[in-house]
Design an enzyme around this catalytic site. Structure first.
Site, mmCIF file in Angstrom:
data_model
loop_
_atom_site.group_PDB
_atom_site.id
_atom_site.type_symbol
_atom_site.label_atom_id
_atom_site.label_comp_id
_atom_site.label_asym_id
_atom_site.label_seq_id
_atom_site.Cartn_x
_atom_site.Cartn_y
_atom_site.Cartn_z
ATOM 1 N N ASP A 197 44.618 32.207 61.137
ATOM 2 C CA ASP A 197 45.268 33.299 60.415
ATOM 3 C C ASP A 197 46.463 33.835 61.195
ATOM 4 O O ASP A 197 47.473 34.207 60.621
ATOM 5 C CB ASP A 197 44.301 34.451 60.127
ATOM 6 C CG ASP A 197 45.034 35.580 59.409
ATOM 7 O OD1 ASP A 197 45.516 35.338 58.295
ATOM 8 O OD2 ASP A 197 45.179 36.668 59.988
ATOM 9 N N ARG A 214 53.650 33.352 56.669
ATOM 10 C CA ARG A 214 53.756 33.923 55.330
ATOM 11 C C ARG A 214 54.769 35.058 55.289
ATOM 12 O O ARG A 214 55.486 35.235 54.308
ATOM 13 C CB ARG A 214 52.383 34.446 54.866
ATOM 14 C CG ARG A 214 51.423 33.328 54.504
ATOM 15 C CD ARG A 214 50.009 33.859 54.335
ATOM 16 N NE ARG A 214 49.916 34.945 53.401
ATOM 17 C CZ ARG A 214 49.162 36.046 53.590
ATOM 18 N NH1 ARG A 214 48.413 36.180 54.670
ATOM 19 N NH2 ARG A 214 49.143 36.995 52.701
ATOM 20 N N SER A 250 42.853 36.086 54.672
ATOM 21 C CA SER A 250 43.470 36.537 55.918
ATOM 22 C C SER A 250 42.711 37.745 56.474
ATOM 23 O O SER A 250 42.287 37.780 57.638
ATOM 24 C CB SER A 250 44.942 36.902 55.646
ATOM 25 O OG SER A 250 45.481 37.658 56.684
ATOM 26 N N HIS A 297 40.120 48.369 56.825
ATOM 27 C CA HIS A 297 41.329 47.555 56.786
ATOM 28 C C HIS A 297 42.114 47.880 55.530
ATOM 29 O O HIS A 297 41.556 47.987 54.447
ATOM 30 C CB HIS A 297 41.000 46.056 56.817
ATOM 31 C CG HIS A 297 42.217 45.231 57.103
ATOM 32 N ND1 HIS A 297 42.592 44.886 58.391
ATOM 33 C CD2 HIS A 297 43.163 44.712 56.291
ATOM 34 C CE1 HIS A 297 43.711 44.198 58.349
ATOM 35 N NE2 HIS A 297 44.080 44.074 57.089
ATOM 36 N N LYS A 306 39.433 37.689 59.694
ATOM 37 C CA LYS A 306 39.518 38.493 60.932
ATOM 38 C C LYS A 306 38.374 39.491 61.020
ATOM 39 O O LYS A 306 37.779 39.686 62.074
ATOM 40 C CB LYS A 306 40.857 39.243 60.985
ATOM 41 C CG LYS A 306 42.029 38.357 61.312
ATOM 42 C CD LYS A 306 43.336 39.109 61.240
ATOM 43 C CE LYS A 306 43.713 39.479 59.841
ATOM 44 N NZ LYS A 306 45.112 39.585 59.518
HETATM 45 N N1 URA Z 1 46.827 42.169 55.929
HETATM 46 C C1 URA Z 1 46.373 41.015 56.472
HETATM 47 O O1 URA Z 1 45.699 41.012 57.498
HETATM 48 N N2 URA Z 1 46.668 39.890 55.854
HETATM 49 C C2 URA Z 1 47.381 39.841 54.723
HETATM 50 O O2 URA Z 1 47.586 38.774 54.210
HETATM 51 C C3 URA Z 1 47.863 41.037 54.148
HETATM 52 C C4 URA Z 1 47.567 42.207 54.784
#
Ligand code: URA
Length: 424
Positions: free
Chosen positions: A161, A168, A183, A82, A187
């Site tokens: 989220d 956001r 966040s 990620h 996930k």
């Molecule tokens: N990627 C995400 O999944 N969440 C964030 O807050 C920033 C980048």
């Protein structure tokens, strides 16, 4: 419990209790806390931060807002990556099929654009027919068939989220370590991957502008992952200038296919291979050779199979913008700086980004770079091409580039490594 008292606690710099966090996340997910109240709380967190204890509880509450996935029926180890988000960051596109070609299963849940950064799903949606929305069963089928899948988190995975992320994006509350860490990790933990590599970006085009902030974010996320039994490590990588030579959805898909074909820009190839090695190592497959899988076409085979399995046509022409505008170099010399944030904002204004969460994006919009820092340029030579369907956007988009380009002498330029640091 009520939303106003939770907002007031954080507004006044207090520490939220576990009960307050559990309640607000659950109530927001049920639709009982209004978006404007959650926006106010997000801004209070943005301004006053959250402790490690609050961040851990916030993450756990977001995981508990939905279901957890389970890939234990797969014979291969699962490993995922990620990125915290950057400009021109198309790495997931070549990386997922590459790591699958090396023997791991890659269940990659991705997002849409956030702020000035582009989202992987928006990029892949520029491929005719490709579908981001898969059910959990479809996701498992694609994984079994091709070894990799890139899709949207389904509605039951960390739904808190899902709502907060979109909120956001449009309330100026993205660049917060506790909000980004919770966040991403909610996930990824709910996704149920065995191993996870985080690409934490540092620089003007990243949400974390300095290596120190990136290090704090990386440590927070590595701790959250490890505490939940996910083998997690992080690379801190440079985002002072865009990755590769394109920022924009279809433009980045084209560049990713070049990488899978054995070419592509040096920095994209270098980072793709560095992340692939970390993912394979974390999955217990350290002896696999990703450079070979890129060179021998097996990564490209996995890409084509994955795109096809998700309804896309890997041979269809990619959409192109209707209009173009070229920005030329003012003087001759060596390009010493090309600011990532400015390019990200420029691409966003050209139509690659959203102002409201429900806005569509233009698949062909974006910025093409004809030179990268370290390259020689001649006065009047094309430096950047802006792509958009809306030519009236060009002037405003070009304004974002003011002061973003520096041309100097060869001695003024020092090449930055792409990978700045590793945190495990
Ligand atoms: N990627 C995400 O999944 N969440 C964030 O807050 C920033 C980048």
């Amino acid at each position: 419990m009520d939303a106003i008292s939770v907002i007031r606690t954080k507004r006044d710099g207090g520490e939220l209790t576990a009960e307050q966090i559990d309640w607000i996340i659950a109530a927001y997910t049920r639709g009982e806390v209004a978006h404007e109240q959650m926006s106010a709380l997000a801004m209070a967190v943005f301004l006053n931060g959250m402790s490690r204890t609050e961040t851990a509880r916030w993450t756990a509450a977001m995981i508990a807002s939905g279901d957890r996935m389970d890939f234990s029926s797969l014979p291969e180890p699962t490993t995922d990556k990620h990125s915290t988000g950057g400009v021109g960051d198309k790495i997931t596109l070549p990386l997922a099929p590459l790591v699958a070609a090396c023997g791991a299963a890659v269940p990659q849940l991705s997002g849409r654009g956030l702020g000035h950064t582009g989202g992987t799903l928006d990029k892949l949606e520029s491929i005719v027919g490709w579908r981001a929305g898969l059910t959990a069963e479809e996701m498992l089928d694609v994984l079994r068939e091709t070894g990799c899948v890139v899709c949207a988190a389904n509605e039951r995975l960390a739904p808190a989220d899902r709502s907060l992320y979109a909120l956001r994006d449009v309330t100026g509350t993205v660049e917060s370590i506790p909000l980004i860490a919770s966040s991403i990790m909610s996930k990824k933990i709910a996704e149920g991957t065995d191993a996870l590599v985080l690409d934490v970006k540092a620089g003007s085009g990243a949400f974390m502008k300095t290596p120190e902030q990136a290090r704090e974010l990386a440590r927070t996320m590595v701790e959250l992952g490890t505490d939940h039994g996910v083998r997690t490590r992080a690379l801190i990588t440079d985002m002072s200038t865009p990755l590769g030579r394109t920022a924009g959805h279809a433009l980045e898909v084209r560049e990713s296919v070049e990488v899978l074909a054995g070419g592509g820009p040096e920095d994209v190839v270098e980072l793709t291979l560095a992340l692939a090695r970390e993912m394979l190592d974390a999955a217990g497959l350290a002896s696999a050779d990703p450079a070979k899988a890129l060179a021998d076409g097996s990564a490209m085979d996995h890409w084509r199979r994955m795109i096809t399995a998700q309804g896309g046509d890997p041979d269809a022409p990619l959409p192109a913008s209707r209009e173009r505008h070229t920005v030329t170099a003012q003087e001759a010399g060596v390009l010493t700086e090309l600011d990532a944030y400015a390019v990200g904002v420029c691409a966003w204004r050209l139509g690659a980004g959203r102002s409201r969460k429900e806005d569509p994006v233009q698949a062909g919009a974006g910025v093409e770079l004809h030179a990268k820092p370290g390259d020689s340029v001649t006065a009047g030579a094309p430096l950047l091409t802006l792509h958009s369907d809306t030519p009236e956007a060009f002037a405003y988009a070009a304004q974002a580039l003011e002061g973003a380009v520096t041309v100097g002498e060869a001695g003024d330029f020092t090449k930055q490594p792409v990978v700045l640091e590793r945190i495990a």
